[in-house]
Design a protein around this motif. Structure first.
Motif, short mmCIF file in Angstrom:
data_model
loop_
_atom_site.label_atom_id
_atom_site.label_comp_id
_atom_site.label_asym_id
_atom_site.label_seq_id
_atom_site.Cartn_x
_atom_site.Cartn_y
_atom_site.Cartn_z
N UNK A 234 0.77 -1.24 -0.13
CA UNK A 234 -0.04 -0.04 -0.10
C UNK A 234 1.00 1.32 0.12
N UNK A 235 0.76 2.13 -0.97
CA UNK A 235 1.78 3.16 -1.21
C UNK A 235 0.95 4.39 -1.29
N UNK A 236 1.25 5.51 -1.01
CA UNK A 236 0.72 6.98 -1.24
C UNK A 236 1.78 7.73 -1.97
N UNK A 237 1.04 8.59 -2.72
CA UNK A 237 2.04 9.57 -3.46
C UNK A 237 1.34 10.95 -3.17
N UNK A 238 1.98 12.13 -2.35
CA UNK A 238 1.45 12.96 -2.01
C UNK A 238 2.04 14.18 -2.44
N UNK A 239 1.45 15.37 -2.79
CA UNK A 239 2.10 16.66 -3.33
C UNK A 239 1.90 17.69 -2.26
N UNK A 240 1.48 17.37 -1.01
CA UNK A 240 1.26 18.16 -0.01
C UNK A 240 -0.15 18.72 0.27
N UNK A 241 -1.20 18.43 -0.77
CA UNK A 241 -2.46 18.58 -0.43
C UNK A 241 -3.52 17.68 -1.28
N UNK A 242 -3.07 16.91 -2.11
CA UNK A 242 -3.88 16.02 -2.88
C UNK A 242 -2.55 14.84 -3.19
N UNK A 243 -3.18 13.64 -3.38
CA UNK A 243 -2.32 12.58 -3.86
C UNK A 243 -3.22 11.36 -4.34
N UNK A 244 -2.40 10.28 -4.33
CA UNK A 244 -2.89 9.10 -4.66
C UNK A 244 -2.45 7.92 -3.71
#
Length: 414
Positions: A234-244
């Motif tokens: 389980x991974x998360x990619x986050x730009x500081x406000x939204x992500x996947x």
């Protein structure tokens, strides 16, 4: 150059160049042994002559940790590049520490097997183990230290030691392999490693969902963690406000398709099932983070309780307004570890690290600065507060009383 050092590597000792510096510390020589016996001879010569040694694989993580207090010899392990044994029927492999991880994965792929360390980084096996670097599949297979079942190492005085063996359930003696994993070359030089392997699955499916805000990300992570479908990662990619948020499922083709569809329903209508990974999957920030000496960015590793993933993501998003720092985050929230890249002036980055450390500490975790410009390093402790520091110093004293191996590189200047 000491004659004993030159003889130790059958002449494979050269004058160091600028490319061999370790965080500003320039060595005098580079020794390139090809066998455990030669590593032993190098360490024996260094110990006798009072020379400080820093082990090095491909050098991809050489800017991690503290600068060594002193440095005379870089011990290059890349000639320890040998597949010692692959017992495919037992799912066991023994390899030289200098073998590239990518090459090792190719070695076992023909037997439909893999080492559960991903992504396939450019570093060596020894460097991967010495820095304790794992990837997304640590949720299913465990971290690097869980995959190591045996190790051959050379102590600071040149004595060769072995831990574990070539069977998964081996409890003979003290588990030196676990102790050496993540020790940054401060306790011994790893020359061979025995791993447990895993079969390559018949099918893989990724389920992804876009998340708007840390609460939505936390909800998605919790849904995946508690799912009966048991994702491999389980991974998360986050730009500081939204992500996947993304999950990987593996197994037999029909069962995997069904499991992926179930997970997609659990995540909601915005989820998507694919036979290929998201473009960012496996591109761990530890891998793609700042490498060159001129980079202005700072790479940090963050650990936290699983339930605190949302709070941590919120904290990274707050860094722009709070500290004037741009932050992106990628990691494995289901096991509580990830990396953030911080971009800003040195003073503001230090403030951002302090804020993340306070947040992580409240969530049962910590923040370690992996790579940073000198202006940032000069203003903080890259390792941060550490527990059991007296015990770690005692272990270092027992293994390396003369301070020969990478002195000062580890936590607390060990």
């Amino acid at each position: 150059m000491p004659d004993a050092l030159l003889r130790a590597c059958d002449g494979h000792v050269t004058e160091a160049s600028d490319d061999d510096t370790v965080l500003g510390m320039a060595p005098r020589w580079v020794a390139s042994p090809a066998t455990t016996a030669e590593v032993s001879a190098v360490m024996s010569a260094a110990s006798t002559s009072g020379l400080a040694v820093v082990p090095r694989g491909s050098g991809t993580k050489l800017r991690w940790g503290n600068p060594p207090r002193r440095l005379d010899v870089v011990l290059d392990t890349t000639r320890l590049d040998r597949l010692v044994e692959h017992a495919a029927g037992d799912l066991i492999l023994v390899t030289g520490a200098g073998r590239p991880l990518a090459t090792l994965q190719e070695d076992v792929a023909a037997s439909a097997q893999r080492l559960g360390i991903d992504p396939t980084r450019s570093g060596t096996i020894g460097g991967t183990v010495a820095t304790g670097t794992s990837g997304p599949m640590r949720l299913r297979h465990g971290a690097v230290r869980d995959l190591v079942i045996g190790m051959t190492l050379v102590r600071a005085d040149g004595v060769v030691a072995k831990s574990g063996g070539k069977v998964v359930k081996n409890v003979a003696g003290y588990d030196l392999a676990k102790l050496l994993t993540g020790s940054f070359g401060t306790l011994g030089v790893i020359t061979e490693v025995a791993f447990r392997l895993h079969p390559v699955p018949g099918e893989r499916r990724w389920v992804t969902v876009s998340v708007d805000g840390p609460d939505a990300a936390q909800d998605a992570v919790q849904s995946l963690v508690h799912s009966q479908q048991v994702p491999v990662a389980v991974e998360v990619d986050w730009d500081g406000a939204t992500g996947t948020v993304a999950a990987l499922l593996e197994g037999h083709a029909e069962a995997t398709e069904e499991c992926a569809a179930t997970v997609a329903r659990e995540l909601g209508d915005d989820s998507h099932v694919s036979g290929s990974a998201p473009p960012w999957w496996g591109e761990d920030l530890e891998r793609e983070g700042p490498r060159d000496r001129g980079s202005s960015r700072t790479l940090v590793r963050v650990t936290h309780e699983i339930a605190g993933a949302g709070r941590l993501l919120r904290a990274t998003g707050d860094l722009r307004e709070r500290c004037g720092v741009l932050a992106s985050y990628r990691g494995s929230p289901a096991v509580g570890v990830g990396c953030a890249v911080l971009d800003g002036e040195a003073t503001t980055v230090v403030a951002a690290v302090d804020h993340l450390r306070a947040t992580a500490a409240a969530l049962g975790g910590a923040v370690v600065v992996l790579e940073a410009p000198d202006a940032v390093r000069d203003r903080l402790d890259v390792w941060g507060p550490a527990t059991a520091l007296d015990l770690m110093r005692s272990v270092k004293q027992r293994f390396d009383p003369g301070g020969v191996l990478a002195p000062g590189r580890f936590v607390g200047g060990i």
